[in-house]
Design a protein around this motif. Structure first.
Motif, PDB file in Angstrom:
ATOM      1  N   GLN A 183     -71.687 -56.662 100.904  1.00 20.43           N
ATOM      2  CA  GLN A 183     -72.166 -55.837  99.466  1.00 20.43           C
ATOM      3  C   GLN A 183     -71.354 -56.673  98.313  1.00 20.43           C
ATOM      4  O   GLN A 183     -70.134 -56.673  98.193  1.00 20.43           O
ATOM      5  N   ALA A 184     -72.132 -57.598  97.827  1.00 21.18           N
ATOM      6  CA  ALA A 184     -71.721 -58.619  97.009  1.00 21.18           C
ATOM      7  C   ALA A 184     -71.153 -58.032  95.864  1.00 21.18           C
ATOM      8  O   ALA A 184     -70.380 -58.528  95.031  1.00 21.18           O
ATOM      9  N   GLN A 185     -71.725 -56.880  95.115  1.00 24.53           N
ATOM     10  CA  GLN A 185     -71.381 -56.271  93.797  1.00 24.53           C
ATOM     11  C   GLN A 185     -70.041 -55.591  94.108  1.00 24.53           C
ATOM     12  O   GLN A 185     -69.963 -54.478  94.978  1.00 24.53           O
ATOM     13  N   THR A 186     -69.028 -56.080  93.302  1.00 27.47           N
ATOM     14  CA  THR A 186     -67.852 -55.219  93.720  1.00 27.47           C
ATOM     15  C   THR A 186     -67.646 -54.041  92.867  1.00 27.47           C
ATOM     16  O   THR A 186     -67.221 -53.077  93.339  1.00 27.47           O
ATOM     17  N   GLU A 187     -68.126 -54.176  91.867  1.00 30.04           N
ATOM     18  CA  GLU A 187     -67.994 -53.151  90.650  1.00 30.04           C
ATOM     19  C   GLU A 187     -69.308 -53.196  89.756  1.00 30.04           C
ATOM     20  O   GLU A 187     -69.734 -54.399  89.397  1.00 30.04           O
ATOM     21  N   ILE A 188     -69.880 -52.102  89.474  1.00 30.38           N
ATOM     22  CA  ILE A 188     -71.098 -51.871  88.688  1.00 30.38           C
ATOM     23  C   ILE A 188     -70.758 -50.743  87.411  1.00 30.38           C
ATOM     24  O   ILE A 188     -70.266 -49.758  87.916  1.00 30.38           O
ATOM     25  N   SER A 189     -70.981 -51.071  86.137  1.00 30.89           N
ATOM     26  CA  SER A 189     -70.914 -50.076  85.472  1.00 30.89           C
ATOM     27  C   SER A 189     -71.890 -49.966  84.450  1.00 30.89           C
ATOM     28  O   SER A 189     -72.626 -50.768  84.121  1.00 30.89           O
ATOM     29  N   VAL A 190     -72.487 -48.696  84.411  1.00 32.72           N
ATOM     30  CA  VAL A 190     -73.709 -48.409  83.791  1.00 32.72           C
ATOM     31  C   VAL A 190     -73.696 -47.165  82.863  1.00 32.72           C
ATOM     32  O   VAL A 190     -72.664 -46.398  82.913  1.00 32.72           O
ATOM     33  N   VAL A 191     -74.415 -46.779  81.768  1.00 34.33           N
ATOM     34  CA  VAL A 191     -74.429 -45.852  81.069  1.00 34.33           C
ATOM     35  C   VAL A 191     -75.418 -44.864  81.569  1.00 34.33           C
ATOM     36  O   VAL A 191     -76.268 -44.962  82.256  1.00 34.33           O
ATOM     37  N   GLU A 192     -74.928 -43.594  81.467  1.00 33.78           N
ATOM     38  CA  GLU A 192     -75.809 -42.487  81.841  1.00 33.78           C
ATOM     39  C   GLU A 192     -77.232 -42.572  81.764  1.00 33.78           C
ATOM     40  O   GLU A 192     -77.488 -42.884  80.539  1.00 33.78           O
ATOM     41  N   LYS A 193     -78.117 -42.245  82.633  1.00 35.40           N
ATOM     42  CA  LYS A 193     -79.614 -42.211  82.656  1.00 35.40           C
ATOM     43  C   LYS A 193     -80.127 -43.472  82.722  1.00 35.40           C
ATOM     44  O   LYS A 193     -81.175 -44.005  82.994  1.00 35.40           O
ATOM     45  N   SER A 202     -70.579 -41.475  89.710  1.00 38.70           N
ATOM     46  CA  SER A 202     -69.445 -42.194  89.805  1.00 38.70           C
ATOM     47  C   SER A 202     -68.873 -42.156  91.316  1.00 38.70           C
ATOM     48  O   SER A 202     -68.097 -40.991  91.298  1.00 38.70           O
ATOM     49  N   ALA A 203     -68.636 -43.317  92.120  1.00 42.04           N
ATOM     50  CA  ALA A 203     -67.958 -43.219  93.429  1.00 42.04           C
ATOM     51  C   ALA A 203     -68.211 -44.671  93.896  1.00 42.04           C
ATOM     52  O   ALA A 203     -68.388 -45.756  93.168  1.00 42.04           O
ATOM     53  N   VAL A 204     -67.387 -44.797  94.979  1.00 36.34           N
ATOM     54  CA  VAL A 204     -67.575 -45.950  95.733  1.00 36.34           C
ATOM     55  C   VAL A 204     -68.583 -45.906  96.843  1.00 36.34           C
ATOM     56  O   VAL A 204     -68.616 -44.914  97.371  1.00 36.34           O
ATOM     57  N   TYR A 205     -69.508 -46.696  96.908  1.00 36.52           N
ATOM     58  CA  TYR A 205     -70.630 -46.566  97.968  1.00 36.52           C
ATOM     59  C   TYR A 205     -70.579 -47.775  98.948  1.00 36.52           C
ATOM     60  O   TYR A 205     -70.417 -48.827  98.652  1.00 36.52           O
ATOM     61  N   PHE A 206     -70.692 -47.159 100.172  1.00 35.70           N
ATOM     62  CA  PHE A 206     -70.630 -48.077 101.268  1.00 35.70           C
ATOM     63  C   PHE A 206     -71.791 -47.971 101.965  1.00 35.70           C
ATOM     64  O   PHE A 206     -72.346 -47.280 102.265  1.00 35.70           O
TER      65      PHE A 206
END
Lengths: 117, 118
Positions: free
Chosen positions: B6-16, B87-91
């Protein structure tokens, strides 16, 4: 019914001590797994039980780690002479068992956070 | 050897916003299973989906959808119209099928931490 339960939720111990972590699987699930999750990592497999017997213990890191499931339901993970590197969240999962070419979904408990000081 | 990346360690987005979490796997087996789990801040792993290697149909469940492509060994997960509760960690995880009574343990990726901001 109820999900997988694990006790205690938190365990703090001192280096060199012995600890036991308990897992109560979903009723009717014959397969039981233990995993270890270090901070910032995915869970890593430790051991798998089918009924009372350990079908695969290849993930146990060394002989300080041992697990039992004497009646085919509740399982206990035992760690002797704990080390600081054993600190992690220990997760238990259970699944239904079906013979042949299949892998049933594993359902996880909330985990036990072990801290070795 | 089995491996999940899973190459993406962290992703931040705005709602919607829509967001896609990538998963690439390696296995020598022709029969295997792929999974996605969600780990919210409470810590408990929540099962989301399971796919077997013979079924490449994409799946949609509400705002969630999964794209399985054997040609690229990928099993990507898209959340449409993200919400703060996502919002969570996805595996992503891989399991090779069991034979003769054995079952496959799960090989997990390192996870992608998704933060959805209001």
């Amino acid at each position: 019914g109820a999900g997988v339960s694990q006790t205690p939720s938190n365990k703090v111990t001192e280096k060199g001590k012995y600890v036991e972590l308990r897992c109560d699987p979903i009723s009717g699930h014959t397969a039981l797994y233990w995993y270890r999750q270090s901070l910032g990592q995915g869970p890593e497999f430790l051991i798998y039980f089918q009924g009372t017997g350990a079908a695969d213990d290849s993930g146990l890191p060394n002989d300080r780690f041992f697990a039992v499931r004497p009646e085919g339901s509740v399982s206990t993970l035992k760690i002797q002479r704990t080390e600081r590197g054993d600190s992690a969240v220990y997760l238990c999962a259970s699944s239904l068992y079906s013979r042949g070419l299949s892998t049933d979904t594993q359902y996880f408990g909330p985990g036990t956070r072990l801290t070795v000081l | 050897a089995q491996k999940v990346t899973q190459a993406q360690t962290e992703i931040s987005v705005v709602e919607k916003e829509d967001v896609t979490l990538d998963c690439v796997y390696e296995t020598r087996d022709t029969t295997y299973y792929l999974f996605w789990y969600k780990q919210p801040p409470s810590g408990e792993l929540v099962f989301l989906i399971r796919r077997n290697s013979f079924d490449e149909q994409n799946e949609i469940s509400g705002r969630y959808s999964w794209n399985f492509q054997k040609s690229t060994s990928s099993f990507n997960f898209t959340i449409t119209a993200s919400q703060v509760v996502d919002s969570a960690v996805y595996f992503c995880a891989l399991s090779e099928a069991g034979y003769g009574g054995s079952q496959g343990n799960l090989i997990f990726g390192k996870g992608t931490k998704l933060s959805v901001k209001p």
